[in-house]
Design a protein around this motif. Structure first.
Motif, PDB file in Angstrom:
ATOM      1  N   ALA A  93       3.096   7.145   6.419  1.00  0.00           N
ATOM      2  CA  ALA A  93       4.399   6.722   5.749  1.00  0.00           C
ATOM      3  C   ALA A  93       4.220   7.425   4.228  1.00  0.00           C
ATOM      4  CB  ALA A  93       4.248   5.136   5.442  1.00  0.00           C
ATOM      5  N   ILE A  94       3.152   7.452   3.697  1.00  0.00           N
ATOM      6  CA  ILE A  94       2.832   7.948   2.503  1.00  0.00           C
ATOM      7  C   ILE A  94       3.183   9.648   2.627  1.00  0.00           C
ATOM      8  CG2 ILE A  94       1.205   8.431   0.305  1.00  0.00           C
ATOM      9  CD1 ILE A  94      -0.239   5.887   1.014  1.00  0.00           C
ATOM     10  N   ARG A  95       2.750  10.109   3.635  1.00  0.00           N
ATOM     11  CA  ARG A  95       3.128  11.624   3.690  1.00  0.00           C
ATOM     12  C   ARG A  95       4.589  11.876   3.672  1.00  0.00           C
ATOM     13  NH1 ARG A  95      -1.463  11.763   7.019  1.00  0.00           N
ATOM     14  NH2 ARG A  95      -0.181  11.172   8.748  1.00  0.00           N
ATOM     15  N   THR A  96       5.279  11.031   4.556  1.00  0.00           N
ATOM     16  CA  THR A  96       6.728  11.118   4.750  1.00  0.00           C
ATOM     17  C   THR A  96       7.485  10.882   3.390  1.00  0.00           C
ATOM     18  OG1 THR A  96       6.757  10.295   7.058  1.00  0.00           O
ATOM     19  CG2 THR A  96       8.743  10.123   5.778  1.00  0.00           C
ATOM     20  N   ASP A  97       6.945   9.678   2.474  1.00  0.00           N
ATOM     21  CA  ASP A  97       7.302   9.489   1.331  1.00  0.00           C
ATOM     22  C   ASP A  97       7.385  10.615   0.272  1.00  0.00           C
ATOM     23  OD1 ASP A  97       8.250   7.062  -0.934  1.00  0.00           O
ATOM     24  OD2 ASP A  97       6.406   8.485  -1.745  1.00  0.00           O
ATOM     25  N   LEU A  98       6.447  11.468   0.459  1.00  0.00           N
ATOM     26  CA  LEU A  98       5.774  12.525  -0.568  1.00  0.00           C
ATOM     27  C   LEU A  98       7.081  13.481  -0.093  1.00  0.00           C
ATOM     28  CD1 LEU A  98       4.337  13.972  -2.474  1.00  0.00           C
ATOM     29  CD2 LEU A  98       3.113  14.997  -0.561  1.00  0.00           C
ATOM     30  N   ILE A  99       7.370  13.523   0.908  1.00  0.00           N
ATOM     31  CA  ILE A  99       8.426  14.842   1.164  1.00  0.00           C
ATOM     32  C   ILE A  99      10.001  14.343   0.711  1.00  0.00           C
ATOM     33  CG2 ILE A  99       9.768  15.932   3.160  1.00  0.00           C
ATOM     34  CD1 ILE A  99       7.279  15.785   5.043  1.00  0.00           C
ATOM     35  N   LEU A 100      10.138  13.047   1.026  1.00  0.00           N
ATOM     36  CA  LEU A 100      11.429  12.224   0.549  1.00  0.00           C
ATOM     37  C   LEU A 100      11.407  12.254  -0.879  1.00  0.00           C
ATOM     38  CD1 LEU A 100      12.016   9.807   3.270  1.00  0.00           C
ATOM     39  CD2 LEU A 100      13.329  11.849   3.066  1.00  0.00           C
ATOM     40  N   SER A 101      10.255  11.910  -1.421  1.00  0.00           N
ATOM     41  CA  SER A 101      10.361  11.818  -2.975  1.00  0.00           C
ATOM     42  C   SER A 101      10.476  13.383  -3.588  1.00  0.00           C
ATOM     43  CB  SER A 101       9.099  11.214  -3.305  1.00  0.00           C
ATOM     44  OG  SER A 101       8.873   9.955  -2.791  1.00  0.00           O
ATOM     45  N   ALA A 102       9.862  14.232  -2.861  1.00  0.00           N
ATOM     46  CA  ALA A 102      10.037  15.457  -3.464  1.00  0.00           C
ATOM     47  C   ALA A 102      11.559  15.836  -3.473  1.00  0.00           C
ATOM     48  CB  ALA A 102       9.264  16.716  -2.514  1.00  0.00           C
ATOM     49  N   SER A 114       0.907  -1.137   0.014  1.00  0.00           N
ATOM     50  CA  SER A 114      -0.038   0.114  -0.094  1.00  0.00           C
ATOM     51  C   SER A 114       1.066   1.081  -0.102  1.00  0.00           C
ATOM     52  CB  SER A 114      -0.912  -0.016   1.193  1.00  0.00           C
ATOM     53  OG  SER A 114      -1.849  -1.048   1.255  1.00  0.00           O
ATOM     54  N   ILE A 115       1.900   1.266   0.764  1.00  0.00           N
ATOM     55  CA  ILE A 115       2.864   2.448   0.851  1.00  0.00           C
ATOM     56  C   ILE A 115       3.560   2.466  -0.526  1.00  0.00           C
ATOM     57  CG2 ILE A 115       4.752   3.225   2.110  1.00  0.00           C
ATOM     58  CD1 ILE A 115       4.281   1.710   4.474  1.00  0.00           C
ATOM     59  N   THR A 116       4.000   1.177  -1.059  1.00  0.00           N
ATOM     60  CA  THR A 116       4.567   1.457  -2.411  1.00  0.00           C
ATOM     61  C   THR A 116       3.786   2.056  -3.447  1.00  0.00           C
ATOM     62  OG1 THR A 116       5.720  -0.438  -1.884  1.00  0.00           O
ATOM     63  CG2 THR A 116       5.862   0.041  -4.335  1.00  0.00           C
ATOM     64  N   LYS A 117       2.423   1.571  -3.401  1.00  0.00           N
ATOM     65  CA  LYS A 117       1.325   2.220  -4.605  1.00  0.00           C
ATOM     66  C   LYS A 117       1.428   3.787  -4.223  1.00  0.00           C
ATOM     67  CE  LYS A 117      -1.717  -0.588  -3.530  1.00  0.00           C
ATOM     68  NZ  LYS A 117      -3.258  -1.315  -3.686  1.00  0.00           N
ATOM     69  N   GLY A 118       1.093   4.012  -2.843  1.00  0.00           N
ATOM     70  CA  GLY A 118       1.328   5.601  -2.553  1.00  0.00           C
ATOM     71  C   GLY A 118       2.481   6.417  -3.166  1.00  0.00           C
ATOM     72  N   SER A 119       3.624   5.626  -2.964  1.00  0.00           N
ATOM     73  CA  SER A 119       4.942   6.184  -3.428  1.00  0.00           C
ATOM     74  C   SER A 119       5.040   6.469  -4.974  1.00  0.00           C
ATOM     75  CB  SER A 119       6.169   5.212  -2.886  1.00  0.00           C
ATOM     76  OG  SER A 119       7.310   6.124  -3.269  1.00  0.00           O
ATOM     77  N   PHE A 120       4.438   5.433  -5.659  1.00  0.00           N
ATOM     78  CA  PHE A 120       4.459   5.549  -7.074  1.00  0.00           C
ATOM     79  C   PHE A 120       3.232   6.892  -7.637  1.00  0.00           C
ATOM     80  CE2 PHE A 120       5.848   0.951  -7.836  1.00  0.00           C
ATOM     81  CZ  PHE A 120       6.930   1.414  -8.585  1.00  0.00           C
ATOM     82  N   LYS A 121       2.257   6.857  -6.800  1.00  0.00           N
ATOM     83  CA  LYS A 121       1.499   7.931  -7.122  1.00  0.00           C
ATOM     84  C   LYS A 121       2.175   9.276  -6.642  1.00  0.00           C
ATOM     85  CE  LYS A 121      -2.687   5.325  -6.302  1.00  0.00           C
ATOM     86  NZ  LYS A 121      -4.090   5.416  -5.437  1.00  0.00           N
ATOM     87  N   ASN A 122       2.645   9.413  -5.580  1.00  0.00           N
ATOM     88  CA  ASN A 122       3.471  10.582  -5.423  1.00  0.00           C
ATOM     89  C   ASN A 122       4.179  11.095  -6.353  1.00  0.00           C
ATOM     90  OD1 ASN A 122       2.262  10.879  -2.966  1.00  0.00           O
ATOM     91  ND2 ASN A 122       3.895   9.786  -1.631  1.00  0.00           N
ATOM     92  N   LYS A 123       5.290  10.222  -6.685  1.00  0.00           N
ATOM     93  CA  LYS A 123       6.476  10.403  -7.867  1.00  0.00           C
ATOM     94  C   LYS A 123       5.842  11.019  -9.063  1.00  0.00           C
ATOM     95  CE  LYS A 123      10.136   8.044  -5.219  1.00  0.00           C
ATOM     96  NZ  LYS A 123       9.251   7.083  -4.149  1.00  0.00           N
ATOM     97  N   LEU A 124       5.063   9.781  -9.432  1.00  0.00           N
ATOM     98  CA  LEU A 124       4.689   9.743 -10.989  1.00  0.00           C
ATOM     99  C   LEU A 124       3.465  10.854 -11.474  1.00  0.00           C
ATOM    100  CD1 LEU A 124       5.136   6.103 -11.733  1.00  0.00           C
ATOM    101  CD2 LEU A 124       6.760   8.083 -12.231  1.00  0.00           C
ATOM    102  N   LEU A 125       2.483  10.827 -10.305  1.00  0.00           N
ATOM    103  CA  LEU A 125       1.237  11.416 -10.722  1.00  0.00           C
ATOM    104  C   LEU A 125       1.233  12.987 -10.120  1.00  0.00           C
ATOM    105  CD1 LEU A 125      -1.545   8.919  -9.985  1.00  0.00           C
ATOM    106  CD2 LEU A 125      -0.346   9.723 -12.361  1.00  0.00           C
ATOM    107  N   ILE A 126       2.147  13.070  -9.054  1.00  0.00           N
ATOM    108  CA  ILE A 126       1.860  14.543  -8.267  1.00  0.00           C
ATOM    109  C   ILE A 126       3.259  15.318  -8.771  1.00  0.00           C
ATOM    110  CG2 ILE A 126       1.903  15.824  -6.172  1.00  0.00           C
ATOM    111  CD1 ILE A 126       0.177  13.381  -5.182  1.00  0.00           C
ATOM    112  N   LEU A 127       4.545  14.637  -8.337  1.00  0.00           N
ATOM    113  CA  LEU A 127       5.564  15.424  -8.406  1.00  0.00           C
ATOM    114  C   LEU A 127       6.232  15.527  -9.772  1.00  0.00           C
ATOM    115  CD1 LEU A 127       7.175  13.639  -5.209  1.00  0.00           C
ATOM    116  CD2 LEU A 127       6.458  16.010  -5.429  1.00  0.00           C
TER     117      LEU A 127
END
Length: 319
Positions: free
Chosen positions: A144-153, A66-79
């Motif tokens: 975890a997804i919120r933290t991933d968003l910051i690190l992914s950014a 679930s966190i991995t899918k959220g990370s893909f969305k963070n990176k590919l669809l938002i960032l």
């Protein structure tokens, strides 16, 4: 007609060579950028296992997925779209986003160091009684997804700063390559780490004495591995955060800190013989980490002491 066909084939071959060169450029740019994000990647891999600590082993892999899918969305669809628009229309702002990321990494790293030295701990724990496991799991995934968003950014900003490609779609492909590779590596590693103890317990039940011994060794090794990852992740955050701040201040015309750090690097490199290259780099990395620790400690003090002083008694209890 044959002449027209030959000309067409020549055009096709030129286009193919240009496309191949573009692919090579994209791959090279992605590789360079990926290496620059190593510190943030290490921290991401070190932080994520804590989100499944204390939860049912049967739920560990579904949570990580679930966190991995959220990370893909963070990176590919938002960032990714935001990074492309920024590089196309406001490239001068990239350095400021990098600096913000460097400040965040410095703060996170310094806060971890202060906590290890006996400072006040911040953030959620799993020590409390969990009354609603499903709700708690959703909260952990969301956190975890919120933290991933910051690190992914920060990963995307570092990548964008390292990519030297003029065409927007080439930059987009390079960013996507780094985003996908980082996500697969980080969460694949996390899945292996959190299941190591289960694999060890399974081996410990085998009839073979070697398998039993090896399995028990794996179980005993996991806590040390997580501790080592936490330490390495903290060092990586400080090193990368400080390096970004040094580079950013230099780009903005403030050369003192940058020149001092590189002066230290060159001095060590020129006086340590065969190990000069390694020791010189380590001295620069140490200077970067020290800068991040000082800056991060100041930010932590302001956030946790100065700003907190502005809350009333009721607010203080709520926090």
């Amino acid at each position: 007609m044959p002449g027209g066909l030959v000309a067409l084939l020549d055009d096709v071959s030129i286009i193919a060579r240009a496309a191949a060169a573009s692919v090579d450029d994209i791959a090279a740019a992605a590789g360079r950028a990926g290496s620059k994000t190593a510190g943030v990647v290490i921290d991401d891999a070190a932080v994520t296992p804590s989100y499944v600590t204390g939860l049912s082993p049967a739920r560990e892999l579904p949570i990580i997925w679930s966190i991995t899918k959220g990370s893909f969305k963070n990176k590919l669809l938002i960032l990714l779209p935001g990074a492309i628009l920024l590089s196309e229309f406001l490239p001068g702002a990239i350095i400021f986003f990098l600096m913000l990321g460097g400040l965040y990494l410095s703060y996170e790293g310094a806060e971890k160091v202060l906590e290890k030295l006996g400072g006040e701990k911040h953030g959620k724990t799993v020590d409390d009684v969990i009354e609603d496991p499903a709700s708690f799991e959703k909260e952990r995934i969301a956190g975890a997804i919120r933290t991933d968003l910051i690190l992914s950014a920060e990963i995307m900003a570092i990548t964008l700063n390292e990519i030297d490609l003029d065409v927007w779609w080439e930059r987009g492909i390079a960013l996507a390559i780094v985003a996908i590779a980082v996500t697969v590596v980080v969460y694949g590693a996390v899945a292996l780490i959190v299941k190591m103890d289960d694999v060890g317990l399974h081996l410990a039940e085998k009839p073979s004495q070697f398998a039993q011994k090896f399995g028990r060794g794996m179980v005993e090794f996991v806590p040390y591995l997580l501790t080592a990852l936490s330490f390495i992740g903290t060092i990586a955050m400080l090193w990368v955060g400080g390096g970004i701040l040094l580079h950013g201040t230099h780009e903005l015309g403030l050369h003192g800190l940058y020149d001092a750090a590189h002066g230290l690097e060159y001095a060590v490199k020129s006086t340590t013989g065969a190990l000069g290259g390694v020791l010189g780099w380590l001295s620069y990395a140490a200077a970067s980490a020290l800068l991040a620790l000082v800056v991060g400690a100041i930010i932590a003090f302001v956030l946790h002491k100065v700003i907190k002083m502005g809350h009333g008694p009721g607010d203080a209890e709520a926090h």
